[in-house]
Design an enzyme around this catalytic site. Structure first.
Site, short mmCIF file in Angstrom:
data_model
loop_
_atom_site.label_atom_id
_atom_site.label_comp_id
_atom_site.label_asym_id
_atom_site.label_seq_id
_atom_site.Cartn_x
_atom_site.Cartn_y
_atom_site.Cartn_z
N GLU A 2 0.88 3.89 1.88
CA GLU A 2 1.39 4.32 3.19
C GLU A 2 2.59 3.48 3.62
OE1 GLU A 2 -1.71 3.45 2.36
OE2 GLU A 2 -3.18 4.20 3.80
N CYS A 8 -6.12 1.65 5.92
CA CYS A 8 -6.70 0.39 6.38
C CYS A 8 -6.06 0.00 7.72
CB CYS A 8 -6.46 -0.71 5.34
SG CYS A 8 -4.75 -1.29 5.26
N CYS A 57 -2.20 -0.45 7.52
CA CYS A 57 -1.44 0.81 7.42
C CYS A 57 -1.55 1.63 8.70
CB CYS A 57 -1.92 1.61 6.22
SG CYS A 57 -1.52 0.79 4.66
N HIS A 91 0.84 -1.20 0.00
CA HIS A 91 0.00 0.00 0.00
C HIS A 91 0.88 1.25 0.00
CE1 HIS A 91 -3.99 -1.85 1.69
NE2 HIS A 91 -3.53 -2.49 0.64
#
Lengths: 146, 146
Positions: free
Chosen positions: A56, A84, A87, A54
């Site tokens: 992040e 999420c 993260c 992801h």
């Protein structure tokens, strides 16, 4: 030009646009310390075949590399979508100062899970949320047409 | 020899021991599919200067590489310590079949956060928990003496 949250979120949105061009779900993130961008990243789960890639996560790793230390003390992370659980967990470990995100993610975002940041970490939401949401909506609607 | 949870957890413990030798918090993880180990990893947060470099995160990435697909369907991940919120979030994304962990982590583990796995993912805890806890206790007590 004032270096405010809108200003920095635009850079995160640019990263999200880069993701879309590569057929990745358009989420972008940057890390800022003392008004300087020290990391930029976007979602790469498809290209890397990796659910952990992801925006992040990559921004955290990249910023830690830049700082030569694993803690993002004094840093603000801007991300176009509500993080999420994974993260959010990573951001909690990173001890960052401030999280700023754009659109909400009622299904997969950390808020619905009950995960909470340390009180020392300020969280701001809704910054350029429409721009972020439009990018995501356009992406998924063009995927459905294919 | 029966290929049961104790059998596989011993490999995860071996990974944890490798972490301790490198002065990393001793947590190890492996991924198993059809009784075959397809990934082994241990905590590397110190060496990589990266809060995201937990054993589970690396095991997920490594297993996905092996499978050439990002979802760990049909896989079991064995980890010596209860996963944190970040790792639980990553495991949820991975859609793995089963999570087996050893010692509990009441402070940083996912259980206290309220994070929940998909009902399709079976979770087993406490496998060789004493061996795992002893490794961690020895590590922290020798660090305090330094």
């Amino acid at each position: 030009m004032e270096l405010n949250d809108d200003y920095f979120m635009k850079f995160a949105l640019k990263e999200a646009e880069r993701a879309a061009v590569q057929n990745e779900i358009p989420v972008g993130a940057i890390v800022v310390v003392e008004d300087k961008i020290i990391a930029r990243a976007h979602n790469l789960t498809q290209r890397l075949n990796d659910v952990t890639a992801h925006a992040e996560m990559q921004a955290i790793t990249s910023a830690a590399n830049y700082l030569n230390g694993k803690y993002l003390v004094g840093c603000t992370l801007y991300v176009t979508l509500e993080p999420c659980v994974m993260c959010a967990g990573a951001l909690i470990w990173s001890q960052l100062n401030r999280l700023v995100y754009g659109a909400s993610d009622p299904k997969k975002g950390f808020l619905q899970s009950g995960v909470q940041f340390h009180p020392k970490t300020a969280v701001t939401s809704g910054v350029l949320k429409n721009e972020s949401k439009n990018l995501l909506d356009d992406f998924f609607s063009s995927r459905r047409k294919k």
